[in-house]
Design an enzyme around this catalytic site. Structure first.
Site, PDB file in Angstrom:
ATOM      1  N   CYS A  66     -32.917 -36.887 -33.280  1.00  0.00           N
ATOM      2  CA  CYS A  66     -32.479 -37.479 -32.146  1.00  0.00           C
ATOM      3  C   CYS A  66     -31.840 -37.178 -31.712  1.00  0.00           C
ATOM      4  O   CYS A  66     -32.829 -36.403 -30.892  1.00  0.00           O
ATOM      5  CB  CYS A  66     -30.917 -36.514 -33.999  1.00  0.00           C
ATOM      6  N   HIS A 123     -31.921 -30.136 -39.559  1.00  0.00           N
ATOM      7  CA  HIS A 123     -33.141 -31.899 -38.870  1.00  0.00           C
ATOM      8  C   HIS A 123     -34.629 -30.854 -39.594  1.00  0.00           C
ATOM      9  O   HIS A 123     -34.442 -29.862 -39.578  1.00  0.00           O
ATOM     10  CB  HIS A 123     -33.696 -32.580 -38.226  1.00  0.00           C
ATOM     11  N   GLU A 166     -37.560 -30.780 -37.450  1.00  0.00           N
ATOM     12  CA  GLU A 166     -37.791 -30.331 -36.440  1.00  0.00           C
ATOM     13  C   GLU A 166     -36.965 -29.166 -35.890  1.00  0.00           C
ATOM     14  O   GLU A 166     -37.859 -28.245 -35.562  1.00  0.00           O
ATOM     15  CB  GLU A 166     -37.674 -31.798 -35.744  1.00  0.00           C
ATOM     16  N   CYS A 192     -31.870 -33.206 -31.753  1.00  0.00           N
ATOM     17  CA  CYS A 192     -33.176 -32.213 -31.717  1.00  0.00           C
ATOM     18  C   CYS A 192     -34.248 -32.698 -30.987  1.00  0.00           C
ATOM     19  O   CYS A 192     -34.766 -31.565 -30.215  1.00  0.00           O
ATOM     20  CB  CYS A 192     -33.052 -32.668 -33.684  1.00  0.00           C
TER      21      CYS A 192
END
Length: 142
Positions: free
Chosen positions: A98, A70, A72, A101
């Site tokens: 999410c 992802h 981040e 993360c």
């Protein structure tokens, strides 16, 4: 910094995160992230496959491959391999983190998350709120 000036900066950094997300090879969703500390960009990232893997994020059925990183996570990992620290930083991201993360965001010491769209599962945001991370949802109309 005044609230009005902060919002101006927040929107500018979110626009940059949105542009960064356009670099993603993912078809389903293109997500961009910028990490800012002391009014300086210390990292950036977008969702995609790990280094050395082909740039196809989805399988034949159109589902995202499990190993796609992802935005981040990519931005935080970039900081980890530098001399910088995320402690006290702000994460600007086009899609809220999410639950997986959100743990990385908290552990990295990020104090503030400014996001454009809310992810369908808000448990990541709930976790960050409980962890004392400041959350701000901003919509850009430009």
């Amino acid at each position: 910094m005044s609230e009005k000036k902060q919002e101006k900066y927040d929107k500018a950094y979110l626009r940059m995160a949105r542009e960064w997300g356009k670099l993603s090879y993912c078809e389903r969703k293109k997500v961009g992230a910028i990490i800012v500390k002391d009014r300086m960009i210390i990292s950036d990232g977008y969702n995609g496959t790990p280094t050395g893997f082909e740039n196809f994020c989805e399988d034949e059925e159109g589902y995202t491959k499990w190993y796609v990183l992802h935005a981040e996570a990519n931005a935080i990992l970039k900081v980890a391999s530098s001399t910088q620290s995320c402690n006290g930083a702000t994460l600007y991201i086009t899609l809220s983190p999410c639950k997986e993360c959100s743990k990385l965001v908290h552990q990295a010491g990020i104090q503030r998350v400014v996001y454009l769209e809310a992810y369908k599962d808000d448990s990541g945001l709930q976790f960050l709120k409980k962890a004392g991370v400041e959350l701000k949802h901003i919509s850009l109309l430009d």
